[in-house]
Design a protein around this motif. Structure first.
Motif, mmCIF file in Angstrom:
data_model
loop_
_atom_site.group_PDB
_atom_site.id
_atom_site.type_symbol
_atom_site.label_atom_id
_atom_site.label_comp_id
_atom_site.label_asym_id
_atom_site.label_seq_id
_atom_site.Cartn_x
_atom_site.Cartn_y
_atom_site.Cartn_z
ATOM 1 N N GLY A 155 41.407 53.756 97.401
ATOM 2 C CA GLY A 155 40.469 54.108 98.384
ATOM 3 C C GLY A 155 39.821 55.625 98.263
ATOM 4 O O GLY A 155 40.015 56.059 97.069
ATOM 5 N N PRO A 156 39.489 56.439 99.284
ATOM 6 C CA PRO A 156 39.011 57.609 99.068
ATOM 7 C C PRO A 156 39.874 58.849 98.640
ATOM 8 O O PRO A 156 39.580 59.608 98.064
ATOM 9 N N SER A 157 41.227 58.376 98.625
ATOM 10 C CA SER A 157 42.481 59.482 98.091
ATOM 11 C C SER A 157 42.276 59.414 96.548
ATOM 12 O O SER A 157 42.707 60.101 95.918
ATOM 13 N N LEU A 158 41.452 58.659 96.020
ATOM 14 C CA LEU A 158 41.345 58.416 94.376
ATOM 15 C C LEU A 158 40.458 59.472 94.032
ATOM 16 O O LEU A 158 40.248 59.836 92.924
ATOM 17 N N SER A 159 39.671 60.116 95.039
ATOM 18 C CA SER A 159 38.736 61.196 94.706
ATOM 19 C C SER A 159 39.499 62.624 95.178
ATOM 20 O O SER A 159 39.805 62.713 96.369
ATOM 21 N N PRO A 160 39.580 63.436 94.082
ATOM 22 C CA PRO A 160 40.207 64.644 94.445
ATOM 23 C C PRO A 160 39.443 65.715 95.584
ATOM 24 O O PRO A 160 39.815 66.488 96.329
ATOM 25 N N LYS A 161 38.154 65.375 95.476
ATOM 26 C CA LYS A 161 37.298 65.879 96.452
ATOM 27 C C LYS A 161 37.715 65.519 98.068
ATOM 28 O O LYS A 161 37.512 66.295 98.907
ATOM 29 N N HIS A 192 50.218 61.781 92.227
ATOM 30 C CA HIS A 192 50.579 60.974 90.819
ATOM 31 C C HIS A 192 49.718 61.522 89.711
ATOM 32 O O HIS A 192 48.379 61.461 89.732
ATOM 33 N N ILE A 193 50.205 62.482 88.942
ATOM 34 C CA ILE A 193 49.366 62.984 87.938
ATOM 35 C C ILE A 193 48.696 62.222 87.075
ATOM 36 O O ILE A 193 48.986 61.271 86.454
ATOM 37 N N GLY A 194 47.541 62.528 87.224
ATOM 38 C CA GLY A 194 46.216 62.201 86.450
ATOM 39 C C GLY A 194 45.557 60.959 86.681
ATOM 40 O O GLY A 194 44.906 60.414 85.968
ATOM 41 N N ARG A 195 46.129 60.477 88.040
ATOM 42 C CA ARG A 195 45.401 59.259 88.526
ATOM 43 C C ARG A 195 44.393 59.163 89.508
ATOM 44 O O ARG A 195 44.559 59.375 90.599
ATOM 45 N N TRP A 196 43.162 59.350 88.628
ATOM 46 C CA TRP A 196 41.940 59.654 89.690
ATOM 47 C C TRP A 196 40.831 58.642 89.178
ATOM 48 O O TRP A 196 40.971 58.166 88.039
ATOM 49 N N GLN A 197 40.090 58.216 90.172
ATOM 50 C CA GLN A 197 38.717 57.365 89.596
ATOM 51 C C GLN A 197 37.683 58.346 89.411
ATOM 52 O O GLN A 197 36.594 57.720 88.933
ATOM 53 N N GLU A 198 37.661 59.587 89.736
ATOM 54 C CA GLU A 198 36.672 60.437 89.452
ATOM 55 C C GLU A 198 37.177 61.787 89.417
ATOM 56 O O GLU A 198 38.309 62.344 89.833
ATOM 57 N N GLU A 201 38.639 63.122 86.915
ATOM 58 C CA GLU A 201 39.857 63.160 86.307
ATOM 59 C C GLU A 201 40.381 64.463 85.629
ATOM 60 O O GLU A 201 41.652 64.734 85.963
ATOM 61 N N SER A 202 39.503 65.143 84.928
ATOM 62 C CA SER A 202 40.178 66.406 84.180
ATOM 63 C C SER A 202 40.265 67.325 85.108
ATOM 64 O O SER A 202 41.153 68.471 84.760
ATOM 65 N N ILE A 203 39.931 67.405 86.209
ATOM 66 C CA ILE A 203 40.153 68.488 87.109
ATOM 67 C C ILE A 203 40.765 68.416 88.578
ATOM 68 O O ILE A 203 41.120 69.079 89.344
ATOM 69 N N GLY A 204 40.971 66.871 88.590
ATOM 70 C CA GLY A 204 41.532 66.320 89.832
ATOM 71 C C GLY A 204 42.884 67.093 90.318
ATOM 72 O O GLY A 204 43.133 67.794 91.549
ATOM 73 N N ASN A 221 47.920 66.610 77.580
ATOM 74 C CA ASN A 221 47.973 67.749 78.470
ATOM 75 C C ASN A 221 49.130 67.933 79.655
ATOM 76 O O ASN A 221 49.181 68.399 80.486
ATOM 77 N N GLY A 222 50.219 66.919 79.285
ATOM 78 C CA GLY A 222 51.305 66.781 80.168
ATOM 79 C C GLY A 222 51.869 68.277 80.508
ATOM 80 O O GLY A 222 52.292 68.409 81.571
ATOM 81 N N GLU A 223 52.198 68.958 79.337
ATOM 82 C CA GLU A 223 52.911 70.366 79.531
ATOM 83 C C GLU A 223 52.141 71.133 80.243
ATOM 84 O O GLU A 223 52.471 71.834 81.305
ATOM 85 N N SER A 224 50.659 71.299 79.979
ATOM 86 C CA SER A 224 49.860 72.092 80.554
ATOM 87 C C SER A 224 49.881 71.790 82.247
ATOM 88 O O SER A 224 49.659 72.503 83.137
ATOM 89 N N MET A 225 49.966 70.415 82.449
ATOM 90 C CA MET A 225 49.766 70.085 83.948
ATOM 91 C C MET A 225 50.846 70.583 84.533
ATOM 92 O O MET A 225 50.746 71.070 85.753
#
Length: 267
Positions: free
Chosen positions: A162-168, A187-193, A195-198, A220-224
């Motif tokens: 639900g709403p938690s899939l939005s980093p905003k 959960h690294i990189g798991r976003w519905q919107e 995604e690149s900045i979440g 980008n795993g290392e950079s994350m």
């Protein structure tokens, strides 16, 4: 190196009757050589998200202590905060209270309780939050954080449904809760919107992490990892990967992959 293996990673093995929670402890301790675990409440013998008897929980605590293991995260399903039906909402709240007590008995360092809502594949999936929903979620987290502060753990949502899939949305919730015991299970990189900045957007509140096979092998795993460490993260890097088959082997491979990422990030 702060590593852990999420209990959900062995969901299929457990549901096939080949592992119970004690077998999970033995596997993590003696096969993978870790002193930390990351429970999911679906691992308990009742195979439901309802709280089991306290005697059973005290037996698990004894098993943790005997093996000198620490519960770094307790992920709770079936106790999320928001549901549009007030009666269901109250039932979820009561279940959450029971599971909070379980997490406290087990000595959890962090606890995950979701905001509520559905997965992206669900026909009722929505990332939007009405004002009533937002205020209710924030007030519940404030209540839970006050309780967590008394016992020294952190609590909050995962970018899960639900709403938690939005980093905003998660950033908005975190800023409104504004409590030192509030934390996000990323959960690294798991976003519905976004995604690149979440990950970076919620980094200041991250208290625990999950890698899966996709994110651990991403370019980008290392950079994350480096970004989170630069943001002050000093928690555990946990694997949550429920492979369809050969789960022991898959986890061993993924554990090695994450170890290499961490080493590269620290160079």
């Amino acid at each position: 190196m702060k590593l852990s293996i999420g209990g959900y990673s062995f969901r299929n093995t457990m549901y096939e009757g080949k592992m119970d929670i004690y077998g999970y402890l033995e596997t993590v301790k003696y096969r993978y050589g870790l002193d930390t675990v990351d429970f999911w409440n679906g691992q308990f013998a009742n195979r439901s998200f309802e709280a089991p008897e306290e005697e059973y929980i005290f037996n698990i605590r004894e098993a943790l202590d005997e093996r000198e293991m620490t519960l770094v995260n307790y992920a709770i399903d079936g106790a999320h905060i928001w549901d549009p039906d007030p009666e269901k909402r109250e039932n979820l709240y009561q279940n959450a209270l029971q599971h909070l007590k379980i997490g406290e008995i087990l000595g959890a360092k962090t606890i995950r309780i979701d905001t509520g809502g559905h997965f992206g594949s669900h026909p009722d999936f929505s990332m939007s939050m009405e004002e009533e929903q937002f205020e209710y979620i924030v007030n519940r987290y404030k209540e839970f954080c006050d309780r967590a502060a008394d016992l020294g753990y952190k609590i909050g949502p995962e970018n899960h449904t639900g709403p938690s899939l939005s980093p905003k949305n998660l950033k908005k919730i975190a800023e409104a809760v504004h409590h030192p015991s509030f934390g996000i299970l990323l959960h690294i990189g798991r976003w519905q919107e976004d995604e690149s900045i979440g990950d970076e957007m919620v980094a200041p509140w991250v208290c625990h992490t999950h890698f899966d096979a996709r994110t651990a092998t991403a370019e980008n795993g290392e950079s994350m990892i480096r970004m989170l460490k630069d943001s002050g993260y000093d928690g555990y890097w946990s694997i949550e990967h429920n492979a369809e088959k050969h789960q022991y082997i898959e986890i061993e491979w993924l554990l090695g992959t994450v170890k290499r990422l961490i080493k590269k990030a620290e160079i």
